[in-house]
Structures are given as structure tokens and as C-alpha cells.
Design an enzyme around this catalytic site. Sequence first.
Site, PDB file in Angstrom:
ATOM      1  N   GLY A  76      49.232  48.156  44.873  1.00 57.02           N
ATOM      2  CA  GLY A  76      48.853  47.033  44.025  1.00 57.02           C
ATOM      3  C   GLY A  76      48.294  47.411  42.677  1.00 57.02           C
ATOM      4  N   THR A  77      48.383  48.689  42.301  1.00 54.34           N
ATOM      5  CA  THR A  77      47.832  49.090  41.013  1.00 54.34           C
ATOM      6  C   THR A  77      48.849  48.978  39.889  1.00 54.34           C
ATOM      7  OG1 THR A  77      48.233  51.333  41.764  1.00 54.34           O
ATOM      8  CG2 THR A  77      45.961  50.596  41.741  1.00 54.34           C
TER       9      THR A  77
ATOM     10  N   THR B 229      55.044  49.767  40.371  1.00 55.31           N
ATOM     11  CA  THR B 229      56.362  49.168  40.189  1.00 55.31           C
ATOM     12  C   THR B 229      56.458  48.536  38.807  1.00 55.31           C
ATOM     13  OG1 THR B 229      56.338  48.695  42.549  1.00 55.31           O
ATOM     14  CG2 THR B 229      58.026  47.603  41.241  1.00 55.31           C
TER      15      THR B 229
ATOM     16  N   GLU C 172      24.258  38.687  60.426  1.00 54.93           N
ATOM     17  CA  GLU C 172      24.591  38.833  59.006  1.00 54.93           C
ATOM     18  C   GLU C 172      23.330  38.953  58.150  1.00 54.93           C
ATOM     19  OE1 GLU C 172      27.493  39.556  58.126  1.00 54.93           O
ATOM     20  OE2 GLU C 172      28.503  39.004  59.995  1.00 54.93           O
TER      21      GLU C 172
HETATM   22  P1  ADP Z   1      52.297  48.814  43.235  1.00 58.50           P
HETATM   23  O1  ADP Z   1      53.732  49.074  42.990  1.00 58.50           O
HETATM   24  O2  ADP Z   1      51.380  49.824  42.615  1.00 58.50           O
HETATM   25  O3  ADP Z   1      51.950  48.569  44.659  1.00 58.50           O
HETATM   26  P2  ADP Z   1      52.929  46.452  41.843  1.00 58.50           P
HETATM   27  O4  ADP Z   1      53.442  46.953  40.559  1.00 58.50           O
HETATM   28  O5  ADP Z   1      53.950  46.069  42.840  1.00 58.50           O
HETATM   29  O6  ADP Z   1      51.934  47.474  42.480  1.00 58.50           O
HETATM   30  O7  ADP Z   1      51.951  45.257  41.543  1.00 58.50           O
HETATM   31  C1  ADP Z   1      52.031  44.052  42.218  1.00 58.50           C
HETATM   32  C2  ADP Z   1      51.625  42.922  41.306  1.00 58.50           C
HETATM   33  O8  ADP Z   1      50.268  43.021  40.957  1.00 58.50           O
HETATM   34  C3  ADP Z   1      52.372  42.926  40.001  1.00 58.50           C
HETATM   35  O9  ADP Z   1      53.554  42.213  40.101  1.00 58.50           O
HETATM   36  C4  ADP Z   1      51.395  42.285  39.038  1.00 58.50           C
HETATM   37  O10 ADP Z   1      51.483  40.887  39.116  1.00 58.50           O
HETATM   38  C5  ADP Z   1      50.062  42.691  39.604  1.00 58.50           C
HETATM   39  N1  ADP Z   1      49.504  43.850  38.915  1.00 58.50           N
HETATM   40  C6  ADP Z   1      49.240  45.059  39.464  1.00 58.50           C
HETATM   41  N2  ADP Z   1      48.703  45.891  38.566  1.00 58.50           N
HETATM   42  C7  ADP Z   1      48.649  45.217  37.405  1.00 58.50           C
HETATM   43  C8  ADP Z   1      48.199  45.544  36.091  1.00 58.50           C
HETATM   44  N3  ADP Z   1      47.677  46.742  35.800  1.00 58.50           N
HETATM   45  N4  ADP Z   1      48.272  44.596  35.126  1.00 58.50           N
HETATM   46  C9  ADP Z   1      48.780  43.387  35.411  1.00 58.50           C
HETATM   47  N5  ADP Z   1      49.220  43.021  36.621  1.00 58.50           N
HETATM   48  C10 ADP Z   1      49.162  43.910  37.615  1.00 58.50           C
HETATM   49 ZN    ZN Z   2      28.153  43.303  61.189  1.00 58.31          ZN
HETATM   50 MG    MG Z   3      55.140  48.494  44.422  1.00 60.74          MG
END
Ligand code: ADP
Ligand code: ZN
Ligand code: MG
Length: 626
Positions: free
Chosen positions: A224-225, A228, A442
Amino acid sequence: MDKGQKFSIWYFFVAMIVVWLFAEYIYKPYAESRGEVPYSDFLADLETKTIENVDITENRITYTIKDGKSPDKRPIVGGVIFSNKKAKTPDNVKSVVRLTDPFLIERLASADIKFGGIAQRDTIIDLFMSIMLPLLPLLIIWYLIFRNMGGAGAGGIGGIFSFGRSRAKELQGEITGVHFSDIGGAGEAEVELREIIDFLKDPKRFDKFGAKLPRGVLLVGPPGTGKTLLAKATAGEAGVPFFFITGSSFVEMFVGVGAARVRDLFDQAKKKAPCIIFVDEIDAIGQSRLHSFNSNSEQENTLNQLLAEMDGFEDNNGVVIMGATNRPEILDQALMRPGRFDRQIQVVLPTEEGREEILKIHTKKVPLAPEIDLRAIAKVTPGFSGADLANIANEAALLAARRKADKVTTNDFDLAIERVVAGLQRKTPLTPEVRKKVAYHETGHALVACYLPGSDPVHKVSIIPTTKGALGYTMQMPTEDQYLVAESELKTRMAVMLGGRAAELLVFNEASTGASNDLERATETARRMVIEFGMSSALGPVRYAAPAMMYLSGATQIREDTGDATAETIDGEIKRLVTEAQDHALNILKEHEKVLHEVAETLQAKEVINNEEIQAFVNKEKETTI
Ligand code: ADP
Ligand code: ZN
Ligand code: MG
């Protein structure tokens, strides 16, 4: 590979089937029915000894009447009698349907005529058919499966021809239209990718200077960084076609297909150079052979093909291969050799500034209330990836839309963060007894965190069950992005982890199953302190952990050569650390028991309380004790 050649093989195969069907079902019955006579006539002809010779096949008898003419010698193909004269059958050749006649041979022998059988499967075509026909259903199934996998393209015969074609989206390559301005907080990665973009824009210029570009670029970073996204933006900025495949899509494939697809993909890409080939989730095929427990030969074939294609490139041919993985440590070392993925670019979790940029990008089209401070949201979301933040922005917009409001408010963002962190809120109420236990549990976590210096401040405590199965949660927000953690901080964290259990012990005199996840985390922390970080005085600064790549599960493993006595000491140290942490938490809660009750009761009433409310109780206690 020559495409035309592949085509003609398939055409040939189809033509063979057509010929065979024609011969078997149309020509053969026709040929055989000529000159057909009843069996009784055959017997009569035998009696009168007018027969010259007899050919017996499995279900037919063909015979020639003596009338001076020579019996024709016709080739027999697949049980079919092809007349080489291409004319009508001579009148002296007759055929009958062979009946079950036990005396046939005797009769023929006594009639004193030449007779013999005809081997029915004695031609090349026949042999070929007998091999190919049983395979036909298999081929059809194979084809259907591929079509279902969304791979082989259009149905019908045309689809058959695209076997082994790569699944890369759009074989002309996609023009992504993504730009660096769509990516936030990835400055360093962008700088490194600039060079690649310059190259793709004008490969000849690099050639002129004799400069060699890296052939493969591996983007490494947590999910998610934006890996791609970065790859797409590289293609987008350079304005070149983008060929995309996912490693995991090869894993399910049949033998040979994965490799064929890689080969095809590279062939296609070379024609479109300059361009980018992007292999997402490359760990799925590039997993080190040491590592894959179920050695998958298809995966290996695919990997080998990929390596072979990369090695086969001339320098600067205009094709750049990019890969992405979040587990570089399990990749086969062969992938990293020079001439392959020889450059790695780290894609890290965004900093506060980066998070703000990402939020800005993802709220570009969202109407925001004027009071919204994206920087403040970025502040409370350390450790969130770009994808998490995109998710939050989207969730906040959804919430506002559901309220039928025309602007997204700070409150929408708060709820959105909570949802992304804890999963969607679930509305099944707990029984009062369970709620009470959860509330104390908690509150225990929260108060230990409040009273221990150096622990991350509590953001929010909730006893609303989450869809992920937690009955409640205490959310702490790290004040800054952390790279190094001190021993004392680890101990503090463990005490906070065990604060829930300590509160239960203190108030109800017994623990519940609700603390099992806390125990797991605390134990794992203690274990790593002892065997990985050398933080146990009894064992000293020695690492007893096996190399990280050897762990079967997520848990840290002890090296195999650890002696029994040492292992015992390790266990003892882990136990000591966890027990100390629990005692520490118990002491804090005992000391502030009044606050514990107050907060727990408020929590039962309100379900959710935030940091300020807890702090209010803490401050009130301070005032009264002074
Ligand atoms: P990875 O391939 O590293 O798992 P992705 O490129 O698939 O991550 O990211 C998934 C989504 O998260 C993207 O389509 C975008 O919407 C959002 N996203 C992730 N990183 C960024 C970033 N640095 N800036 C803007 N959007 C991002
Ligand atoms: Zn706990
Ligand atoms: Mg990816």
C-alpha cells in the site's frame, strides 16, 4: 517465436479432424454400401465356389467373384476402401455385413479360396488419429479453463490460437496517464526513477555516451505504499507503454504456460520499445527455492524464463523491467544478480508531510469543510500507508454522502480513521457483564499508558465491538515515526499490553480469555528482547534467534544449535519479563484504582471516550491528592 508457425500447426490439426470425420462418417458408409449383398448370397456364392478371394475385416467381408477380371488392389485406409481407380466398384466385388458365424473359417477353407484379414489400423493417419483423438477432450477442457481464467481472449477457434499468450493487459501496453503529481510523499523514490524516465524518453542518447542503464528496477516496500502507482507513473511520465503482469497470476498455471507467457510478453514488449514491463508481486514467482516448502515447478519454470529473457536483452534496447515486492528477503538471489534486478528502490511508509500530501491528493475532488486541517489528520496517522490514507479519504467522503451533507467534516474524518483502524463498527450489543469486563480491560490498557512516562498517548478507548472480532480496543497514537526503540520503551509497551489483564485480575480476581491476544504480543516482545536484541542480563548480548528467513510462522525462532540449558534460561527470562510487566501494570492500577473505576464506568455509559476525557479524571485525582 514465429507466430505463423504456431498457427499452421493448429490449422493442420483441425484439418486432420475434419478429414477423419468425413472419412469415418460419410465416405466409409458410402464406400461400403456399394455392392452390398445379403449374407445368404455370400453363402450361396461360397457353395457354388464362384468366389476368388475374401477379405475379412472386423465387421465386413468383401469378396471377389471369379469372372476372369483381376480383383482390384485397392489401398485401404483406416478401414475405408479408397478406390485408386476413382471409379465405381467393379461388379465382381461384393461386400456383406459380417455376421457372427463360427463356421466362417471352415467354410472358407473347404471352399478352397484365398482369404485373409485386413489390419484395420495400419496407416499413419490412423495411428495419428488414435493418438490425437483421446487427447481432444483434454485439449477442450484445457482451453475452457484458460478462457475462464480470463486469459486466452476471445472465445471460439480464435481463442485456441492465443494459448500461451501473456496475460499482460493490452498487448500493445497501456498508456497509464499516471504522473508523479498523483503520488504523495515518495520524493526519494521519484528522484531515483527520474533517470529511468530520461532514458525511456531518449534511449539513443544514453547509447551515444556508452552509458548502461540498470536493466531491472525492484521497488521494495510495505503493502500500500504506492509501488504499483510509482511504476505506472514512471511509464506515464516517460509517455511509454506499460506492460503489467502479476506474479501471483502465474502460480495457478499449468506446466509450461507461465514460461510461455513470459516469453510472449517480452516479445511483444520488445516490439514496442521503449517501454516498461512491470512484474507486480514478483515474490510469487521469484521466491527463493530454499524457501518454498511446496516446491512448485511451474513457478520455477516461470522464474527461469524471466531470468533467461532478462539475460537475453542487449544493452539499452529500450525495455526497462520493473518489479515490486514487499518481501525482498524471500526473493531468489538469482533475481538480484547484475544484469537482472540490479537496482533496488526502497519505497517507505510516508512521513507526516508525505501523509499530508497524500491526503491532499485524495481529497482533491472532495468538498471539504473549511475547518478541516489535513496536517492534523496526518499527525494522528503515523504508520499509515498511502493506501490506508486513500481509504480514509474515501470513507470520510462516503460518510458525508450518507449524511446527505454537502461538505466533509472533521468528524467524518475521525470516524473514517476509526473504521480503517478497527474495521467497521458492529451493532450487536454485549451483555452487561461482558461489557463491564471489557470496559475494565480496556481502561486498564489506557491507564497504564497514561501513567507510564514515555508510552504513546491514548487516542481513544472503545467498547464497541469491531468486525474483526475485538470486543473493544484502545487506540494509541505514536507521537513520532519510530525507527529505534529503547529497552525501557519495550518494557513500557509490554506493561501497557498487560494492563488489560491486570485490571481484570485486580477488579474481578481472575483473568479472562479476552487477554489472550495481549499475552501473545507481550510474550513475543519479551522473546525478541531476549533472543534477538540481547536485552536479558542473564544471557548477555548474545543473539539466540535464528536468521529471520528461517521462521516458519511469524514468531521469532530460536537457533537450532541452542543448548538445552540455554533454552531453559531463555524460557525463564521470557517468563520473568512478562511477569514483571504484568506486576508493573498491576501496581500502577492499584495505585490509581479510583480513576480505574471512574473511567471504566464512564466507558460503559458512553462506549467511547477520548484522551481528553481520560486526562480529566487523571487531573482530578492529582488535585485531590495534593
Ligand atoms: P503497493 O503496490 O505498494 O501495494 P499501490 O500502488 O497498489 O501500493 O497503492 C494502492 C493505492 O493506494 C493506490 O492506488 C493509491 O490510491 C494509494 N496510494 C498508495 N501510496 C500512495 C501515495 N504515495 N500517494 C498517493 N496515493 C497512494
Ligand atoms: Zn487487551
Ligand atoms: Mg501493488
